[in-house]
Design a protein around this motif. Structure first.
Motif, PDB file in Angstrom:
ATOM      1  N   ARG A  86      19.235 -14.647 -18.972  1.00 57.07           N
ATOM      2  CA  ARG A  86      18.563 -14.246 -20.219  1.00 57.07           C
ATOM      3  C   ARG A  86      17.412 -13.275 -19.996  1.00 57.07           C
ATOM      4  N   ARG A  87      17.232 -12.848 -18.761  1.00 54.85           N
ATOM      5  CA  ARG A  87      16.074 -12.027 -18.407  1.00 54.85           C
ATOM      6  C   ARG A  87      15.996 -10.736 -19.212  1.00 54.85           C
ATOM      7  N   GLY A  88      17.143 -10.093 -19.444  1.00 53.60           N
ATOM      8  CA  GLY A  88      17.135  -8.803 -20.127  1.00 53.60           C
ATOM      9  C   GLY A  88      17.444  -8.871 -21.603  1.00 53.60           C
ATOM     10  N   ASP A  89      17.449 -10.068 -22.195  1.00 50.84           N
ATOM     11  CA  ASP A  89      17.759 -10.187 -23.621  1.00 50.84           C
ATOM     12  C   ASP A  89      16.723  -9.458 -24.474  1.00 50.84           C
ATOM     13  N   PRO A  90      17.140  -8.839 -25.586  1.00 50.38           N
ATOM     14  CA  PRO A  90      16.186  -8.206 -26.504  1.00 50.38           C
ATOM     15  C   PRO A  90      15.201  -9.224 -27.072  1.00 50.38           C
ATOM     16  N   ALA A  91      14.054  -8.739 -27.513  1.00 56.27           N
ATOM     17  CA  ALA A  91      12.998  -9.622 -28.020  1.00 56.27           C
ATOM     18  C   ALA A  91      13.487 -10.475 -29.185  1.00 56.27           C
ATOM     19  N   ALA A  92      14.289  -9.889 -30.075  1.00 64.07           N
ATOM     20  CA  ALA A  92      14.770 -10.634 -31.242  1.00 64.07           C
ATOM     21  C   ALA A  92      15.673 -11.789 -30.818  1.00 64.07           C
ATOM     22  N   ASP A  93      16.509 -11.563 -29.813  1.00 62.98           N
ATOM     23  CA  ASP A  93      17.394 -12.627 -29.336  1.00 62.98           C
ATOM     24  C   ASP A  93      16.599 -13.735 -28.665  1.00 62.98           C
ATOM     25  N   ARG A  94      15.576 -13.349 -27.907  1.00 60.25           N
ATOM     26  CA  ARG A  94      14.752 -14.367 -27.247  1.00 60.25           C
ATOM     27  C   ARG A  94      13.981 -15.198 -28.274  1.00 60.25           C
ATOM     28  N   ARG A  95      13.477 -14.553 -29.302  1.00 62.73           N
ATOM     29  CA  ARG A  95      12.759 -15.295 -30.351  1.00 62.73           C
ATOM     30  C   ARG A  95      13.716 -16.227 -31.090  1.00 62.73           C
ATOM     31  N   ARG A  96      14.933 -15.764 -31.346  1.00 64.55           N
ATOM     32  CA  ARG A  96      15.911 -16.584 -32.047  1.00 64.55           C
ATOM     33  C   ARG A  96      16.256 -17.825 -31.224  1.00 64.55           C
ATOM     34  N   ALA A  97      16.422 -17.644 -29.917  1.00 61.83           N
ATOM     35  CA  ALA A  97      16.729 -18.780 -29.046  1.00 61.83           C
ATOM     36  C   ALA A  97      15.578 -19.774 -29.014  1.00 61.83           C
ATOM     37  N   ALA A  98      14.345 -19.275 -28.978  1.00 56.76           N
ATOM     38  CA  ALA A  98      13.183 -20.159 -28.974  1.00 56.76           C
ATOM     39  C   ALA A  98      13.055 -20.904 -30.298  1.00 56.76           C
ATOM     40  N   ALA A  99      13.366 -20.231 -31.397  1.00 59.05           N
ATOM     41  CA  ALA A  99      13.309 -20.876 -32.712  1.00 59.05           C
ATOM     42  C   ALA A  99      14.304 -22.022 -32.799  1.00 59.05           C
ATOM     43  N   LEU A 100      15.473 -21.851 -32.182  1.00 61.97           N
ATOM     44  CA  LEU A 100      16.485 -22.904 -32.200  1.00 61.97           C
ATOM     45  C   LEU A 100      16.027 -24.145 -31.441  1.00 61.97           C
ATOM     46  N   VAL A 101      15.155 -23.971 -30.463  1.00 61.54           N
ATOM     47  CA  VAL A 101      14.615 -25.123 -29.743  1.00 61.54           C
ATOM     48  C   VAL A 101      13.880 -26.047 -30.710  1.00 61.54           C
ATOM     49  N   TYR A 102      13.161 -25.451 -31.654  1.00 57.41           N
ATOM     50  CA  TYR A 102      12.412 -26.224 -32.648  1.00 57.41           C
ATOM     51  C   TYR A 102      13.224 -26.505 -33.903  1.00 57.41           C
ATOM     52  N   GLY A 103      14.404 -25.891 -34.016  1.00 57.03           N
ATOM     53  CA  GLY A 103      15.214 -26.088 -35.199  1.00 57.03           C
ATOM     54  C   GLY A 103      14.662 -25.414 -36.440  1.00 57.03           C
ATOM     55  N   VAL A 104      14.010 -24.251 -36.261  1.00 58.34           N
ATOM     56  CA  VAL A 104      13.439 -23.513 -37.391  1.00 58.34           C
ATOM     57  C   VAL A 104      13.978 -22.091 -37.379  1.00 58.34           C
ATOM     58  N   THR A 105      13.683 -21.332 -38.435  1.00 59.08           N
ATOM     59  CA  THR A 105      14.104 -19.938 -38.481  1.00 59.08           C
ATOM     60  C   THR A 105      13.219 -19.093 -37.563  1.00 59.08           C
ATOM     61  N   SER A 106      13.711 -17.920 -37.226  1.00 57.86           N
ATOM     62  CA  SER A 106      12.947 -17.012 -36.366  1.00 57.86           C
ATOM     63  C   SER A 106      11.622 -16.631 -37.015  1.00 57.86           C
ATOM     64  N   GLU A 107      11.642 -16.427 -38.329  1.00 56.40           N
ATOM     65  CA  GLU A 107      10.419 -16.010 -39.019  1.00 56.40           C
ATOM     66  C   GLU A 107       9.376 -17.118 -39.015  1.00 56.40           C
ATOM     67  N   ARG A 108       9.826 -18.337 -39.267  1.00 55.51           N
ATOM     68  CA  ARG A 108       8.875 -19.450 -39.235  1.00 55.51           C
ATOM     69  C   ARG A 108       8.316 -19.644 -37.826  1.00 55.51           C
ATOM     70  N   PHE A 109       9.182 -19.525 -36.836  1.00 51.47           N
ATOM     71  CA  PHE A 109       8.725 -19.657 -35.458  1.00 51.47           C
ATOM     72  C   PHE A 109       7.681 -18.594 -35.128  1.00 51.47           C
ATOM     73  N   ARG A 110       7.914 -17.357 -35.566  1.00 49.10           N
ATOM     74  CA  ARG A 110       6.980 -16.265 -35.280  1.00 49.10           C
ATOM     75  C   ARG A 110       5.599 -16.552 -35.849  1.00 49.10           C
ATOM     76  N   HIS A 111       5.533 -17.152 -37.023  1.00 44.01           N
ATOM     77  CA  HIS A 111       4.248 -17.383 -37.678  1.00 44.01           C
ATOM     78  C   HIS A 111       3.588 -18.695 -37.261  1.00 44.01           C
ATOM     79  N   SER A 112       4.319 -19.552 -36.577  1.00 46.10           N
ATOM     80  CA  SER A 112       3.758 -20.868 -36.270  1.00 46.10           C
ATOM     81  C   SER A 112       3.877 -21.216 -34.790  1.00 46.10           C
ATOM     82  N   GLN A 113       5.032 -21.742 -34.391  1.00 47.06           N
ATOM     83  CA  GLN A 113       5.163 -22.294 -33.042  1.00 47.06           C
ATOM     84  C   GLN A 113       4.989 -21.261 -31.937  1.00 47.06           C
TER      85      GLN A 113
END
Length: 370
Positions: A86-113
């Motif tokens: 996953r080292r070269g994944d685009p920023a949007a894909d990395r944020r989406r994967a991190a959001a899934l860890v918390y079970g939230v949308t990418s936008e909510r993750f960006r503003h909170s977690q």
């Protein structure tokens, strides 16, 4: 800069927020000032020649320090592309994967977690830099003196250790199950109601569910493949729940197909008991036999060229079963299945070396100097 030579946490947080956009490859062009200071202070690099690699190593160690079974640690790995492949994944894909860890949308993750994840990672980097005993050994760059000795640290999961189930060979992986590749069937431990673990839970069920998600829209995942297929299986069989313990239900693999996984088998072994679960070890043997029987059926009747299957320690997570007990019953059941039908490549996955030793991998580790 603090008197101890380490940067201010606020400066490091600001740099990590910028690095999140560019990702780890951006370090090859420029290691920002605060991260540079922490990397050199911790001994992860000795100079410009290995500074970028050293900065990446300290970030990986910091994420490990947060805990790969913890939501923050796992999200930090996803946010900065620290997971294998996953080292070269685009920023949007990395944020989406991190959001899934918390079970939230990418936008909510960006503003909170995401803010908390970056701040905690910055703190872990500084903690790593302040702990000399945690520095890993590394070869010296050309022209430098010998590297000082230090206790080795395992940063990348170990996979492919030869082990045995009785007299039968198996392959033992000390790694998260969702990171495995090119295994036809992965087995997930479920409850008798076939309700998978939440995708943000540090369980086998949760990890496979998260990793199998296909697509992503602004309001969340497009297809929760494993949970959706299990729900469809239940709807087609009114009154089937709860299942008899040891029952095995197959599904597709969703996005795990990109890693060479063809099927996921859901072994229903956990029985609700108040607010927790209970697992009868004998149902592990039933489930293992059921997995082999299902794979043979899909191979002969469904035309699937299935050859390899991987088992976790069934019931040893939230199921409450002691790891050693789960490993022993799993070992016995695999040996019995392979005695009747040896035409399988069998894998076992666990994060715990003590459980792996029950499959005879200790000698292999010593022989390889691990």
């Amino acid at each position: 800069m603090n008197p101890d030579g380490l940067p201010d946490r606020a400066d490091l947080v600001r740099e990590l927020r910028q690095l999140r956009r560019g990702g780890l490859p951006a370090l090859q062009a420029l290691v920002p000032e605060a991260l540079r200071a922490a990397t050199l202070h911790a001994g992860y690099a000795r100079g410009p020649q290995d500074l970028a690699d050293g900065a990446e190593r300290i970030l990986r160690a910091a994420a490990e320090r947060l805990g790969t079974d913890d939501l923050i640690g796992r999200a930090a790995q996803c946010t900065f592309g620290l997971l294998p492949g996953r080292r070269g994944d685009p920023a949007a894909d990395r944020r989406r994967a991190a959001a899934l860890v918390y079970g939230v949308t990418s936008e909510r993750f960006r503003h909170s977690q995401e803010r908390q994840v970056v701040e905690q990672l910055a703190g872990a980097v500084l903690a790593e830099a302040r702990e000399p005993g945690g520095r890993p050994p590394r070869p010296a760059p050309p022209g430098a003196g010998a590297a000082p000795s230090a206790a080795p640290r395992i940063v990348v999961p170990r996979t492919g250790l030869p082990g045995r189930a009785g007299s039968r060979p198996v392959t033992v992986h000390l790694a998260p199950i969702e990171l495995l590749r090119d295994i036809d069937v992965l087995v997930s431990s479920e409850n008798v109601h076939l309700e998978m673990s939440k995708s943000f839970r540090p369980t086998v069920s949760g990890a496979l569910r998260r990793s199998a998600v296909v697509g992503c829209a602004a309001d969340g995942p497009v297809a929760d493949v494993l949970a959706d297929e299990l729900a469809a299986w239940v709807r087609a069989r009114p009154g089937v729940l709860p299942l008899r313990p040891g029952t095995v239900v197959p599904t597709g693999s969703g996005a795990l197909a990109e890693r060479g996984v063809r099927r996921v088998y859901h072994a229903a072994v956990a029985v609700p008991d108040g607010l927790s679960y209970r697992v009868d070890p004998q149902h592990i043997a039933t489930a293992v036999a059921g997995c082999f029987a299902r794979a043979r059926q899909e191979r002969t009747e469904g035309g699937l060229a299935l050859r390899s299957i991987c088992f976790p320690l069934l019931g040893a997570g939230r199921g409450g079963l002691e790891r050693g007990t789960s490993a022993e019953w799993l070992r016995w059941a695999i040996e019995d299945a392979l005695s009747a039908d040896p035409d399988w490549s069998v894998h076992v996955v666990t994060r715990y070396p003590d459980a792996a030793r029950l499959f005879g991998v200790e000698a292999a580790e010593k022989a390889e100097g691990r």
